[in-house]
Design an enzyme around this catalytic site. Sequence first.
Site, PDB file in Angstrom:
ATOM      1  N   ASP A  76     -28.952  67.307   8.156  1.00 15.05           N
ATOM      2  CA  ASP A  76     -28.619  66.211   9.063  1.00 15.05           C
ATOM      3  C   ASP A  76     -29.740  65.196   9.249  1.00 15.05           C
ATOM      4  O   ASP A  76     -29.495  64.099   9.726  1.00 15.05           O
ATOM      5  CB  ASP A  76     -28.178  66.748  10.430  1.00 15.05           C
ATOM      6  CG  ASP A  76     -29.234  67.610  11.084  1.00 15.05           C
ATOM      7  OD1 ASP A  76     -30.332  67.727  10.512  1.00 15.05           O
ATOM      8  OD2 ASP A  76     -28.974  68.169  12.160  1.00 15.05           O
TER       9      ASP A  76
ATOM     10  N   ARG B 132     -28.006  65.576  18.242  1.00 15.50           N
ATOM     11  CA  ARG B 132     -27.221  65.026  17.135  1.00 15.50           C
ATOM     12  C   ARG B 132     -26.191  64.010  17.624  1.00 15.50           C
ATOM     13  O   ARG B 132     -26.037  63.791  18.816  1.00 15.50           O
ATOM     14  CB  ARG B 132     -26.487  66.189  16.454  1.00 15.50           C
ATOM     15  CG  ARG B 132     -27.384  67.183  15.764  1.00 15.50           C
ATOM     16  CD  ARG B 132     -27.425  66.877  14.299  1.00 15.50           C
ATOM     17  NE  ARG B 132     -26.082  66.731  13.781  1.00 15.50           N
ATOM     18  CZ  ARG B 132     -25.346  67.726  13.263  1.00 15.50           C
ATOM     19  NH1 ARG B 132     -25.860  68.936  13.181  1.00 15.50           N
ATOM     20  NH2 ARG B 132     -24.117  67.506  12.824  1.00 15.50           N
TER      21      ARG B 132
ATOM     22  N   TYR C 120     -32.216  75.408  15.890  1.00 15.93           N
ATOM     23  CA  TYR C 120     -32.745  76.318  14.870  1.00 15.93           C
ATOM     24  C   TYR C 120     -33.422  77.449  15.627  1.00 15.93           C
ATOM     25  O   TYR C 120     -34.355  77.196  16.397  1.00 15.93           O
ATOM     26  CB  TYR C 120     -33.791  75.627  14.002  1.00 15.93           C
ATOM     27  CG  TYR C 120     -33.217  74.672  12.987  1.00 15.93           C
ATOM     28  CD1 TYR C 120     -32.598  75.152  11.835  1.00 15.93           C
ATOM     29  CD2 TYR C 120     -33.327  73.304  13.152  1.00 15.93           C
ATOM     30  CE1 TYR C 120     -32.082  74.284  10.896  1.00 15.93           C
ATOM     31  CE2 TYR C 120     -32.812  72.418  12.205  1.00 15.93           C
ATOM     32  CZ  TYR C 120     -32.189  72.923  11.078  1.00 15.93           C
ATOM     33  OH  TYR C 120     -31.681  72.064  10.145  1.00 15.93           O
TER      34      TYR C 120
ATOM     35  N   PRO D  14     -35.241  74.545   6.182  1.00 19.34           N
ATOM     36  CA  PRO D  14     -34.646  73.232   6.503  1.00 19.34           C
ATOM     37  C   PRO D  14     -35.231  72.562   7.742  1.00 19.34           C
ATOM     38  O   PRO D  14     -34.893  71.432   8.022  1.00 19.34           O
ATOM     39  CB  PRO D  14     -33.171  73.587   6.723  1.00 19.34           C
ATOM     40  CG  PRO D  14     -33.134  75.002   7.123  1.00 19.34           C
ATOM     41  CD  PRO D  14     -34.353  75.662   6.555  1.00 19.34           C
TER      42      PRO D  14
END
Length: 675
Positions: free
Chosen positions: A50, A285, A293, A370
């Site tokens: 993202d 987001r 995470y 990530p």
Amino acid sequence: DTPDKEDYVDVLIVGAGPAGLMLANWLSRCGVKARIVDKRGSKVFNGQADGLQCRTLEIFDSFDFAHRAWREANHMLEICLWNPDKNGRLQRSDRIPDTIPGISRFQQVVLHQGRIERFFLDSIKEHSDIRVERGVLPTSFDFDEAKAGNFEDYPICVKLRTLAEEESTPQQRQQHQKSSDGRQTVVEDGLFRSNLVADDTEDLIQATEAKETPSQVEHIKAKFLVGCDGAHSWVRRQVGFSLEGSSTDYIWGVLDIVPITDFPDIRHRCAIHSADAGSLMVIPRENKLVRLYIQLQATDCQKNGSKADRSWITPEIILRSAQRIVHPYKLDYAYCDWWTAYQIGQRVSDKFSQSDRVFLAGDAVHTHSPKAGQGMNVSMQDTYNLGWKLAHVINGLSEPSILQTYESERKQIAQELIAFDHRFSRLFSGRPAKDIMDEEGVSMEEFKRAFEKGNEFASGIAVNYAASILVAKVTGVTEQGNNAIISKPELATKIDIGKRIPSFKVLNHADARPWHLQELLKSNGRWRVIVFPGRLTESQNTERFERLGASLGRSDSFIRQFTPPDKPIDSVIEVLTVHSGSRRDIELLDLPEAFHPHHGDMGWDYWKVFVDEESYHEGHGQAYANYGIDQNRGVSVIIRPDQYVSWVGEVDDYEQMSRFFASFMKQQAAGNHAL
Ligand code: FAD
């Protein structure tokens, strides 16, 4: 029996994730015959990557779709660091900017991978007939090395099979949740794409090959094959490259949720280190979502099964870990959009290309954690580096020797990425130090410094390609003597050879409209010579500028030599000018024609000459000062089709420019250029 189909293509791309789509996008702009296949029946719709770094947005802008991402995405401006205080209670210890101020005209944003893939698909469709062929699996590969030296030939043969729908749609665990308005929705489980799960490619190949009535089969003869097929890359296995590196014991869970919480910084990016319950990263987001995470504790694994057995990982387990980390704050959710888990490891391939005919890009050649938001960005940047080089060779503009720079440039970046991720993940996964004597714990000062430093690397702006046929870093008189192409970086002290050119506002000479310089450098395959002649009211500047104009305008100039006669004169090498005198003192049409070419029925080109001046509404870009250019001397700069700086030299050093291009470009047939 109907015979199998056969097709000839310049480039076959395997994998339509971010890396494959970026490549197809480049090729769609350059008239290359390409096909792109993906074993999955549909694109990604939620979850996955993202984070979009500022360099990636600059690249999107060069393809004219950055505004779509910029508008839809959540913008990340500040990072909050949370650590235990001396009593072990969580506290906010610092705030730092998310993107280093001034580094780019864009800042980091977040938008999920599915939307980014959509922008690519729309762009590819707009510019070409290339379409992603989904549910198509390559099952065999044959490479005739003997033919590899002839770049007109098709040395690669790949057999493709079209899969049945159930084969191209992987099984996912289905979980239902009830939203606050009572609706039942399904939670997307992203584990099937996680590195905790075995790849299904070999099973699929065996299943399709064993079928009595084979699904559609096609034999593709290709000049080039590019493996953008992710971490388990089938193409990588065909050429026998191996990923080197190791994986760690850390397992992280990912939840995309609409949070219900009293944690005050939930709409900030946060790095939270708890005293002894592990770490968590908060990524706010789009659409009210927040990604978490979450480090899963070793005790979670022991209680629930081995790491390799993924069945114990559920959103509830991940949430419980998160709740322990943010304690005493409350954290819960009613809506989960997607979740997954992965094991941290850092690996990089030993090779990125086989005989400059088979290339690998993206996760196929580098995998890592990530959390720093790098994988998708670096993967797209791999093929952003490769795409124009392939197009130039296929279109007969450049010698194939430029293809060697793909591996030399991108392997270096992958190694830097792995080293960065190794440091970053260790600091992130480590327990915070209790005090200065606690050597096993991570010092939070060290973590903050690493974060700040990491932000520069992570932005993608720091990429600095080494010297090569495309990057003239030799300066002054050297052992290479007269053969080397010499750059004079002292003429533009803030432009780094090997890095992308920074961007500042300049005004169009003809209509006074302000433009960011990078906006003039569209990704359309063109090289650029940008001439900064200084103040054109000074005679020595005008003389240099006119001398260059006369050389570039000659019928045997390097621009004419390297441009196919049926193509417009600016289609391979475009000349742009940014002068620093006032627009009012100079008439555009008094400048040499090479700087504002005449396109026959389309008249003069008014979009090539710019000026470093104050605009009516958007201030002064101060381009000369920001590039470190002396207005009394000026400079010429050669920019690659991907916006990286190749050469810096005197305004009128036509000879060095000409030698630079002659070292890798192909002489085209003589003739009158199309207007
Ligand atoms: P992939 O996206 O893996 O695409 C490979 C494609 O190839 C797939 O579509 C697959 O179906 C296809 N394929 C595979 N094998 C075959 C075959 N044999 N034949 C045909 N097709 C095949 N990166 C970021 O930059 N920022 C982030 O914020 C970020 N967050 C992440 C969060 C999570 C939870 C995960 C799992 C990853 C994240 N990443 C992030 C990493 C990012 O998703 C990957 O690095 C990126 O998708 C790699 O792109 P790719 O095109 O190389 O490979």
